[in-house]
Scaffold this active site. Sequence first.
Site, PDB file in Angstrom:
ATOM      1  N   ASP A  37      38.295  -4.051  54.193  1.00  0.00           N
ATOM      2  CA  ASP A  37      37.255  -3.027  54.298  1.00  0.00           C
ATOM      3  C   ASP A  37      37.735  -1.803  55.071  1.00  0.00           C
ATOM      4  O   ASP A  37      37.830  -1.828  56.307  1.00  0.00           O
ATOM      5  CB  ASP A  37      36.035  -3.646  55.013  1.00  0.00           C
ATOM      6  N   ASP A 224      36.169   4.051  51.167  1.00  0.00           N
ATOM      7  CA  ASP A 224      35.616   2.805  51.708  1.00  0.00           C
ATOM      8  C   ASP A 224      35.714   1.655  50.711  1.00  0.00           C
ATOM      9  O   ASP A 224      34.858   1.486  49.840  1.00  0.00           O
ATOM     10  CB  ASP A 224      34.150   3.026  52.112  1.00  0.00           C
TER      11      ASP A 224
HETATM   12  C1  47G Z   1      27.175  -8.535  52.570  1.00  0.00           C
HETATM   13  O1  47G Z   1      28.503  -8.194  52.197  1.00  0.00           O
HETATM   14  C2  47G Z   1      29.054  -7.092  52.817  1.00  0.00           C
HETATM   15  C3  47G Z   1      28.372  -6.283  53.717  1.00  0.00           C
HETATM   16  C4  47G Z   1      29.013  -5.186  54.282  1.00  0.00           C
HETATM   17  C5  47G Z   1      30.343  -4.908  53.968  1.00  0.00           C
HETATM   18  C6  47G Z   1      31.044  -3.747  54.575  1.00  0.00           C
HETATM   19  N1  47G Z   1      30.710  -2.509  53.859  1.00  0.00           N
HETATM   20  C7  47G Z   1      31.025  -5.709  53.070  1.00  0.00           C
HETATM   21  C8  47G Z   1      30.392  -6.796  52.500  1.00  0.00           C
HETATM   22  O2  47G Z   1      31.015  -7.605  51.634  1.00  0.00           O
END
Ligand code: 47G
Length: 332
Positions: A37, A224
């Site tokens: 991420d 992102d």
């Molecule tokens: C609920 O899953 C996620 C929540 C937030 C992120 C980060 N943007 C990645 C995910 O896979």
Amino acid sequence: LTGSAVANPNPSNFDREYLVPVIIGAVTPQTINMDLDTGSSDLWVFSNSTPGAQATGHVVYQPNTCNASTCAKLLPGETWSIQYSDMSSSSGIVYSDLVTIGGAAVSSQAVEAAQIVSSSFTTDTANSGLLGMAFSSLNTCRPQQQLTWFDNIKASLAAEVWTANLQKGAAGTYNFGYIDSTAYNSNITYTPVSTLRGFWEFTFSGYQLGSSSFVTTDMAAIADTGTTLLLLPSAVVESYWAQVPSAHLEPSLGAYIYPCSATPPNFTFGIGSYRGVVPGSYLAYGPVSSQWCYGGIQSQGSSPFSVFGDVLLKAQFVVFDVGNLRIGYAAK
Ligand SMILES: COc1ccc(CN)cc1O
């Protein structure tokens, strides 16, 4: 030193996220599939500290705190807590352990073991943790903030650079420490990154919606990998979906939907004079019913920057150049 790891789209749905096999532990190594991420900077995993009801279906990290230098070590008093833009969250305690990605190893990486995860993490059973690849200034470990895996390994790499080559509906690649010149077919166009907000933030030079004319206007965005969709200013999103008959903002979803029988228009972005094209087929996210499909372009809401998420990134070869604080895009 270099590394190369596979980036697997979440098996069940529409490239929602891309998962990387990460090996954690030396004495009792575990392979844990994690969402790399670039929008955050915590490396956290489901763990034996996560309540069973929240960890059902997930691989869980079991730190081996044996009594040798290669064992996991609890970092006394360290905790972490994070909330993402989709309102999901997690928190817990912190170990130091060996973390290897694509053959590149960090011996004392902060591994954040979850004690609590929110429901959308629990239900996403393909994903057993997040691997933060934004800047370490965003790391939530306290009282001692911890470094990202890339910050820990970058001095050992052949070059302080890594690349994302995500694919639509197929396995892609994250490479560390080198640029694979066979992986793209245009020059790489770079632009400076601002780290002031801790993200991979840059300026793009405008956009083109379908076959309309290119709109030249400097706009802020972040790259992102942890966001699925392409998020743009609401006025741009409205103009984009106006090109698709019957597409509309569905109040109950807070999102644009369109007739699944339609193919959305292409989206083109500018980096200087470079033009990056996202095919319309990449902007079809998935069905919400038999007739209606969820758009891959949605509003960035009140965010001060656009979000170049997976639906755009998978159409490009992207260079995250930490050493020179710049990001590069190339066609492939
Ligand atoms: C609920 O899953 C996620 C929540 C937030 C992120 C980060 N943007 C990645 C995910 O896979």
